[in-house]
Design an enzyme around this catalytic site. Sequence first.
Site, mmCIF file in Angstrom:
data_model
loop_
_atom_site.group_PDB
_atom_site.id
_atom_site.type_symbol
_atom_site.label_atom_id
_atom_site.label_comp_id
_atom_site.label_asym_id
_atom_site.label_seq_id
_atom_site.Cartn_x
_atom_site.Cartn_y
_atom_site.Cartn_z
ATOM 1 C CB CYS A 2 4.750 16.326 -38.898
ATOM 2 S SG CYS A 2 3.259 14.578 -38.777
ATOM 3 N NE ARG A 27 6.785 21.831 -36.549
ATOM 4 C CZ ARG A 27 6.208 22.673 -36.434
ATOM 5 N NH1 ARG A 27 6.959 23.479 -36.264
ATOM 6 N NH2 ARG A 27 5.491 22.879 -36.863
ATOM 7 C CD1 TRP A 76 2.159 13.928 -31.825
ATOM 8 C CD2 TRP A 76 0.324 14.007 -33.016
ATOM 9 N NE1 TRP A 76 1.458 14.042 -31.380
ATOM 10 C CE2 TRP A 76 -0.528 14.115 -32.001
ATOM 11 C CE3 TRP A 76 -0.455 14.458 -34.050
ATOM 12 C CZ2 TRP A 76 -1.081 14.270 -31.519
ATOM 13 C CZ3 TRP A 76 -1.817 14.242 -33.394
ATOM 14 C CH2 TRP A 76 -2.015 14.725 -31.992
ATOM 15 C CG ASN A 100 2.828 19.450 -40.409
ATOM 16 O OD1 ASN A 100 2.208 19.289 -39.243
ATOM 17 N ND2 ASN A 100 3.502 20.941 -39.943
ATOM 18 N N GLY A 101 0.438 17.898 -41.704
ATOM 19 C CA GLY A 101 -0.948 18.492 -41.893
ATOM 20 C C GLY A 101 -2.341 17.203 -42.155
ATOM 21 C CD GLU A 480 0.496 26.471 -17.767
ATOM 22 O OE1 GLU A 480 -0.580 26.804 -18.080
ATOM 23 O OE2 GLU A 480 1.454 26.056 -17.956
ATOM 24 C CE LYS A 484 2.951 23.576 -19.239
ATOM 25 N NZ LYS A 484 2.477 24.361 -19.344
ATOM 26 C CD GLU A 487 2.810 20.595 -21.102
ATOM 27 O OE1 GLU A 487 2.591 19.653 -22.055
ATOM 28 O OE2 GLU A 487 2.362 20.876 -20.549
ATOM 29 C CG HIS A 503 -20.097 23.867 -4.169
ATOM 30 N ND1 HIS A 503 -21.106 24.212 -3.444
ATOM 31 C CD2 HIS A 503 -19.002 24.618 -4.402
ATOM 32 C CE1 HIS A 503 -21.233 24.780 -2.631
ATOM 33 N NE2 HIS A 503 -19.939 25.875 -3.283
ATOM 34 C CE LYS A 602 6.811 24.750 -27.673
ATOM 35 N NZ LYS A 602 6.214 25.313 -26.654
HETATM 36 C C1 F6R Z 1 1.180 23.055 -23.004
HETATM 37 C C2 F6R Z 1 1.169 23.726 -24.143
HETATM 38 C C3 F6R Z 1 0.384 23.894 -25.401
HETATM 39 C C4 F6R Z 1 -0.067 24.858 -25.339
HETATM 40 C C5 F6R Z 1 -1.273 24.748 -26.647
HETATM 41 C C6 F6R Z 1 -1.308 26.087 -27.901
HETATM 42 O O1 F6R Z 1 2.832 23.244 -21.885
HETATM 43 O O2 F6R Z 1 2.122 23.623 -24.786
HETATM 44 O O3 F6R Z 1 -0.736 23.406 -23.777
HETATM 45 O O4 F6R Z 1 -0.438 25.857 -25.152
HETATM 46 O O5 F6R Z 1 -1.065 24.093 -27.553
HETATM 47 O O6 F6R Z 1 -0.056 26.359 -27.965
HETATM 48 P P1 F6R Z 1 0.278 27.869 -29.454
HETATM 49 O O7 F6R Z 1 1.349 28.338 -27.739
HETATM 50 O O8 F6R Z 1 1.578 27.172 -30.150
HETATM 51 O O9 F6R Z 1 -0.820 28.147 -29.702
#
Ligand code: F6R
Length: 607
Positions: A2, A27, A76, A100-101, A480, A484, A487, A503, A602
């Site tokens: 949010c 966000r 969100w 937000n929360g 990683e 990537k 998502e 295994h 985000k």
């Molecule tokens: C994936 C991604 C998330 C963040 C995770 C932690 O591309 O961005 O997995 O890495 O939500 O976020 P931060 O780093 O802001 O604590």
Amino acid sequence: MCGIIGFTGTLDAKAVLTEGLAELEYRGYDSAGIAYVTKQGIKTIKTAGKVSCLKEKVESIKEQDQTTCGIGHTRWATHGGVSDINSHPHTAGRVTLIHNGIIENYQKLQAELEKKGKKPISQTDTEIAAMVIDDYYEGDPIKAIKNAVKCLQGAYAFLIMFQEFPGKIYCIRNGSPLVATYTEKGAIIASDMVALIKYSKDYFVLPEHHIATLTTDGIKITNLLDQPVEPKMLHVNWDMASARKGGYDYFMLKEIHEQPEALRRTITPRLKQGLPDFEEDNIGDDIFQGLNKIVITACGTAMHAGLIGRNLIEKLTRVPVTVEIASEFRYQDPIIDENTLVLVISQSGETADTLAALRLAKEKGAKTLSIVNVKGSSIARESDYVLYTHAGPEIAVASTKAYIVQLAALYLFAMRFAYVTNKITKEETKKMTEEFTCVISQVEKMISCDEQVEEIAACLVKTEDLFFIGRGLDYALSCEGSIKLKEVSYIHSEAYAAGELKHGTISLITDNVPVIAIATQKDVYVKTISNVKEVRSRGAKVILITRQDAVIDASLCDHIITIPKVDDIFAPFCAAVALQYIAYYAAVKRGLNVDQPRNLAKSVTVE
Ligand code: F6R
């Protein structure tokens, strides 16, 4: 999660809010809404869908007078599905607010309100918060807010307008972030700086459990005892251009390209006479004294950076390191004490689980060091020591440049730790930092392999399942690469330690299942290649990411991506770029919105 914004001043509030929401949309992007003051009272416009839908709706309503005060929200969804009615702002009686929360005890509060004959019209926890504030309201907004927050459990950042106080916005937060600034054009507050940067580079973080009152004349902050509080001003060293796409199709692509610069900004100021140096970060070498264990905790991509960090710290210092998922760590009763360093990694510095893990570590007496990108964020403020990364704002939901600078900070940390504890000599350290600096130009070279990776990614368009394999640092990288790809492209993938595949999981390898094998480490190269042969002989289509100087049997793979010549320990920096490109181009070829993937947002400020 949010994005929220509030403005009161001399500008057109509707424009300030909708423009700000467009910046904050990363966000959360289920629905959006604004509420603003008119001569007839507070009006609300909200809708399910993106900020662009809201903008259309707003522009279709012609207001007679200019509006100069309002609040805006991009959502969100947590409690209550995605719908117009569940969108924010929510109004209860004389109170209109955005949030937000998560209000965790909203059901109990709702039951109490219902006993008084008060019923919500939405399914949200936020409307209940608005109702609670209205319930306490007897003409004094601050008193009502103070009483209401005593009943609320959970995380919140609220921007609140009261019908009887047009032109004023009241704000309070617990956990969720709020930053604010005042200029001659008015007072503005938002979830993060991307919405404020147009107006000022100077800002402050609203302290938790303090009330900010925004008026056209300024911002007044008081604590819960009604005492005035002077905010601590901060400054960002990036500008509007950093928060814009600047000609790229997507922020993710722009941010991949920004990695060499982000690395330069993070590494160069911390090298003094060829040695890693944290003096300007106020981190003295006493941080390393008496350490017998390091626990790295973080979420998602930041946690994957930790996996690489563990490898390197253990290799250079021989001090044991564990990597814990923050949401697990916080409920695990972890074994840590004053001889443990808990190293917390977070781009946003606001991730709820990571913040809770940090607080737990402090409670248990551990030293805490955070690697954070957002200046002044909660994690940065609450840690004993902070190593800021300098990626600038990361807007794409998928983390790229923030990840690479997290690696850089971890490498600097490992090298300094090894040097001051005499695990490596001055000369060895200097040689290592020299090679480290060269990595930046190698990452630059890697950035230009985009066309080749684009072609390879085109083969993944119809893929449903895929595996990443690697050993050691390459396994950490596989984790990683996998997140990537999942998502942004929605291709299901799993990361496997290459030796572990047989295994059980190798049963999933059939004709044409793609396997992305990462083999950049000389010491385990032959072993990984054996594993590649195993999957190859079961029909897998192999994309191999390896060293430029590796001798490769052409029949071993379908595609090959090579990384420039770097020392093994620095290979992750280059290989990461290839993995980011694979995810990016696979998503683009599948016609997806790379920057705003399904269900994601985000900065995860809820548990
Ligand atoms: C994936 C991604 C998330 C963040 C995770 C932690 O591309 O961005 O997995 O890495 O939500 O976020 P931060 O780093 O802001 O604590």
